[in-house]
Design a protein around this motif. Structure first.
Motif, PDB file in Angstrom:
ATOM      1  N   ASP A  48       0.986  -1.137   0.121  1.00  0.00           N
ATOM      2  CA  ASP A  48       0.075   0.079  -0.095  1.00  0.00           C
ATOM      3  C   ASP A  48       0.761   1.054   0.127  1.00  0.00           C
ATOM      4  O   ASP A  48       2.158   1.155   0.171  1.00  0.00           O
ATOM      5  CB  ASP A  48      -0.862  -0.007   1.197  1.00  0.00           C
ATOM      6  CG  ASP A  48      -2.014   0.964   1.130  1.00  0.00           C
ATOM      7  OD1 ASP A  48      -2.327   1.496  -0.017  1.00  0.00           O
ATOM      8  OD2 ASP A  48      -3.102   0.853   2.026  1.00  0.00           O
ATOM      9  N   TYR A  49       0.310   2.595  -0.262  1.00  0.00           N
ATOM     10  CA  TYR A  49       1.153   3.543  -0.321  1.00  0.00           C
ATOM     11  C   TYR A  49       0.239   4.645   0.495  1.00  0.00           C
ATOM     12  O   TYR A  49      -1.097   4.816   0.456  1.00  0.00           O
ATOM     13  CB  TYR A  49       1.687   3.912  -1.552  1.00  0.00           C
ATOM     14  CG  TYR A  49       0.224   4.447  -2.500  1.00  0.00           C
ATOM     15  CD1 TYR A  49      -0.190   5.291  -2.519  1.00  0.00           C
ATOM     16  CD2 TYR A  49      -0.086   3.329  -3.481  1.00  0.00           C
ATOM     17  CE1 TYR A  49      -1.446   5.474  -3.495  1.00  0.00           C
ATOM     18  CE2 TYR A  49      -1.265   3.423  -4.238  1.00  0.00           C
ATOM     19  CZ  TYR A  49      -1.904   4.692  -4.369  1.00  0.00           C
ATOM     20  OH  TYR A  49      -2.889   4.779  -4.811  1.00  0.00           O
ATOM     21  N   LEU A  50       0.858   5.752   0.922  1.00  0.00           N
ATOM     22  CA  LEU A  50       0.183   6.749   1.593  1.00  0.00           C
ATOM     23  C   LEU A  50       0.966   8.158   1.090  1.00  0.00           C
ATOM     24  O   LEU A  50       2.345   8.161   1.112  1.00  0.00           O
ATOM     25  CB  LEU A  50       0.387   6.691   3.135  1.00  0.00           C
ATOM     26  CG  LEU A  50      -0.602   7.644   3.958  1.00  0.00           C
ATOM     27  CD1 LEU A  50      -1.963   7.614   3.470  1.00  0.00           C
ATOM     28  CD2 LEU A  50      -0.512   7.337   5.379  1.00  0.00           C
ATOM     29  N   THR A  51       0.365   9.235   0.654  1.00  0.00           N
ATOM     30  CA  THR A  51       0.876  10.239  -0.217  1.00  0.00           C
ATOM     31  C   THR A  51       1.110  11.262   1.148  1.00  0.00           C
ATOM     32  O   THR A  51       0.253  11.615   2.033  1.00  0.00           O
ATOM     33  CB  THR A  51       0.009  10.825  -1.398  1.00  0.00           C
ATOM     34  OG1 THR A  51      -0.278   9.904  -2.289  1.00  0.00           O
ATOM     35  CG2 THR A  51       0.703  11.977  -1.841  1.00  0.00           C
ATOM     36  N   LYS A  52       2.271  11.795   0.965  1.00  0.00           N
ATOM     37  CA  LYS A  52       2.489  13.195   2.049  1.00  0.00           C
ATOM     38  C   LYS A  52       1.908  14.526   1.303  1.00  0.00           C
ATOM     39  O   LYS A  52       1.877  14.583   0.130  1.00  0.00           O
ATOM     40  CB  LYS A  52       4.028  13.199   1.947  1.00  0.00           C
ATOM     41  CG  LYS A  52       4.912  11.920   2.718  1.00  0.00           C
ATOM     42  CD  LYS A  52       6.084  12.232   2.796  1.00  0.00           C
ATOM     43  CE  LYS A  52       7.042  11.104   3.201  1.00  0.00           C
ATOM     44  NZ  LYS A  52       8.543  11.237   3.231  1.00  0.00           N
ATOM     45  N   PRO A  53       1.405  15.200   2.342  1.00  0.00           N
ATOM     46  CA  PRO A  53       1.207  14.936   3.725  1.00  0.00           C
ATOM     47  C   PRO A  53      -0.014  14.114   4.094  1.00  0.00           C
ATOM     48  O   PRO A  53      -1.038  14.109   3.312  1.00  0.00           O
ATOM     49  CB  PRO A  53       0.903  16.456   4.336  1.00  0.00           C
ATOM     50  CG  PRO A  53       0.289  16.994   3.075  1.00  0.00           C
ATOM     51  CD  PRO A  53       1.153  16.584   1.442  1.00  0.00           C
ATOM     52  N   PHE A  54       0.010  13.534   5.162  1.00  0.00           N
ATOM     53  CA  PHE A  54      -1.121  12.494   5.499  1.00  0.00           C
ATOM     54  C   PHE A  54      -1.563  12.839   7.020  1.00  0.00           C
ATOM     55  O   PHE A  54      -0.976  13.361   7.639  1.00  0.00           O
ATOM     56  CB  PHE A  54      -0.857  11.043   5.425  1.00  0.00           C
ATOM     57  CG  PHE A  54       0.535  10.805   6.226  1.00  0.00           C
ATOM     58  CD1 PHE A  54       0.461  10.374   7.368  1.00  0.00           C
ATOM     59  CD2 PHE A  54       1.920  10.844   5.456  1.00  0.00           C
ATOM     60  CE1 PHE A  54       1.529  10.079   8.032  1.00  0.00           C
ATOM     61  CE2 PHE A  54       2.855  10.336   6.344  1.00  0.00           C
ATOM     62  CZ  PHE A  54       2.877  10.163   7.888  1.00  0.00           C
ATOM     63  N   ASP A  55      -2.914  12.103   7.289  1.00  0.00           N
ATOM     64  CA  ASP A  55      -3.348  12.219   8.312  1.00  0.00           C
ATOM     65  C   ASP A  55      -2.990  11.113   9.248  1.00  0.00           C
ATOM     66  O   ASP A  55      -3.063   9.859   8.725  1.00  0.00           O
ATOM     67  CB  ASP A  55      -4.897  12.268   8.468  1.00  0.00           C
ATOM     68  CG  ASP A  55      -5.686  12.690   9.668  1.00  0.00           C
ATOM     69  OD1 ASP A  55      -5.688  13.604  10.029  1.00  0.00           O
ATOM     70  OD2 ASP A  55      -6.105  11.420  10.104  1.00  0.00           O
ATOM     71  N   PHE A  56      -2.735  11.238  10.671  1.00  0.00           N
ATOM     72  CA  PHE A  56      -2.413   9.931  11.333  1.00  0.00           C
ATOM     73  C   PHE A  56      -3.561   9.089  11.398  1.00  0.00           C
ATOM     74  O   PHE A  56      -3.367   7.717  11.557  1.00  0.00           O
ATOM     75  CB  PHE A  56      -2.082  10.412  12.714  1.00  0.00           C
ATOM     76  CG  PHE A  56      -0.491  10.698  12.824  1.00  0.00           C
ATOM     77  CD1 PHE A  56       0.433   9.791  12.713  1.00  0.00           C
ATOM     78  CD2 PHE A  56       0.111  12.038  12.909  1.00  0.00           C
ATOM     79  CE1 PHE A  56       1.744  10.136  12.878  1.00  0.00           C
ATOM     80  CE2 PHE A  56       1.226  12.557  12.608  1.00  0.00           C
ATOM     81  CZ  PHE A  56       2.264  11.453  12.724  1.00  0.00           C
ATOM     82  N   GLY A  57      -4.918   9.349  11.260  1.00  0.00           N
ATOM     83  CA  GLY A  57      -5.820   8.627  11.364  1.00  0.00           C
ATOM     84  C   GLY A  57      -5.860   7.746  10.348  1.00  0.00           C
ATOM     85  O   GLY A  57      -6.267   6.584  10.214  1.00  0.00           O
ATOM     86  N   GLU A  58      -5.593   8.190   8.903  1.00  0.00           N
ATOM     87  CA  GLU A  58      -5.306   7.393   7.821  1.00  0.00           C
ATOM     88  C   GLU A  58      -4.252   6.446   7.836  1.00  0.00           C
ATOM     89  O   GLU A  58      -4.429   5.122   7.576  1.00  0.00           O
ATOM     90  CB  GLU A  58      -5.502   8.144   6.479  1.00  0.00           C
ATOM     91  CG  GLU A  58      -5.263   7.450   5.332  1.00  0.00           C
ATOM     92  CD  GLU A  58      -5.176   8.230   4.093  1.00  0.00           C
ATOM     93  OE1 GLU A  58      -5.358   7.512   2.840  1.00  0.00           O
ATOM     94  OE2 GLU A  58      -5.109   9.403   4.022  1.00  0.00           O
ATOM     95  N   LEU A  59      -3.247   6.862   8.518  1.00  0.00           N
ATOM     96  CA  LEU A  59      -1.864   6.037   8.916  1.00  0.00           C
ATOM     97  C   LEU A  59      -2.313   4.743   9.511  1.00  0.00           C
ATOM     98  O   LEU A  59      -2.029   3.773   9.219  1.00  0.00           O
ATOM     99  CB  LEU A  59      -0.819   6.796   9.250  1.00  0.00           C
ATOM    100  CG  LEU A  59       0.530   5.888   9.915  1.00  0.00           C
ATOM    101  CD1 LEU A  59       0.939   5.435   8.628  1.00  0.00           C
ATOM    102  CD2 LEU A  59       1.307   6.611  10.550  1.00  0.00           C
ATOM    103  N   ASP A  60      -3.048   4.996  10.502  1.00  0.00           N
ATOM    104  CA  ASP A  60      -3.442   3.823  11.734  1.00  0.00           C
ATOM    105  C   ASP A  60      -4.198   2.956  10.779  1.00  0.00           C
ATOM    106  O   ASP A  60      -4.211   1.751  10.986  1.00  0.00           O
ATOM    107  CB  ASP A  60      -4.155   4.404  12.483  1.00  0.00           C
ATOM    108  CG  ASP A  60      -3.289   5.200  13.622  1.00  0.00           C
ATOM    109  OD1 ASP A  60      -2.291   4.996  13.773  1.00  0.00           O
ATOM    110  OD2 ASP A  60      -3.994   5.996  14.410  1.00  0.00           O
TER     111      ASP A  60
END
Length: 223
Positions: free
Chosen positions: A97-109
């Motif tokens: 999976d990937y997460l685009t910066k900047p991101f929310d910690f809720g989505e990271l979790d």
């Protein structure tokens, strides 16, 4: 769970590390790709959070070498790249999976939980064994519907046990799941945590059994 963060931005790396540690996760953080590759060659992790632009060795190369070693650990890529082609290339290279910066910690979790569920063959954040439920999203444990107060590390220990029912887990394996490189648990640390957990879970139908010389195994009511 044991998490490796590979991020050269000290502010972001420290923020992610502290955020996960507050949840009781065992976290190791490195800021260099070459060091990350050496660590991954020697230590297994439940989850890897990997930046791409790293000194020493780029994130893509770290990922490529990880998969060449047949390491199945789920990898969440942190990237500033927004192009579809870039994301496709990362997934084809072995990212989960990937997460685009900047991101929310809720989505990271949420993404971390989803990857851990998938790697453990589970569909939901709720683990249920007998009369016991562990909600990984809410970080709550209930026995017969009643809330049981557990310290973060006790909760993570229970999570490890409930995710590996019927399998013997040695003290070394449990330490690897619960502690990072910078932590030095005492020789009896696991015994102490298991003892506390048993006491708080005395009304649970899930039993943590000791196998002398081997470790621990969780037995369910149907075992």
């Amino acid at each position: 769970m044991r998490v490796l963060i590979v991020e050269d931005d000290s502010t972001l790396g420290e923020a992610i590390s502290r955020h996960l540690q507050k949840q009781g996760q065992a976290v190791d953080w490195v800021a260099d790709g070459a060091l990350a590759d050496r660590v991954l060659a020697q230590q297994s992790f439940d989850l890897i959070i990997l930046d791409l632009n790293l000194p020493g060795l780029g994130g893509e190369r770290v990922l490529e070498k990880l998969r060449r070693r047949d390491d199945p650990a789920p990898v969440l890529i942190l990237t500033a790249r927004g192009q579809v082609e870039d994301r496709i290339a990362l997934l084809n290279l072995g990212a989960d999976d990937y997460l685009t910066k900047p991101f929310d910690f809720g989505e990271l979790d949420a993404r971390c939980r989803a990857l851990l569920r998938r790697s453990q063959g589970q569909a939901r954040d709720l683990l249920t064994l007998g009369n016991t439920e562990l909600d990984r999203r809410a970080c709550e444990v209930r026995i017969d519907g009643r809330l049981v107060e557990l310290a973060p590390r006790e909760l993570r220990l229970l999570e490890v046990f409930m995710s590996h029912t019927g399998r013997v887990l040695s003290k070394t394996e449990l330490i690897d799941h619960l502690y990072g490189f910078d932590e030095t648990p005492g020789a009896n640390a696991i015994e102490l945590y298991v003892g506390r957990l048993r006491k708080k879970m005395e009304h649970s139908s899930v039993q943590i059994c000791t196998l002398r010389g081997l470790g621990y195994v969780v037995k369910t009511p149907s075992s």
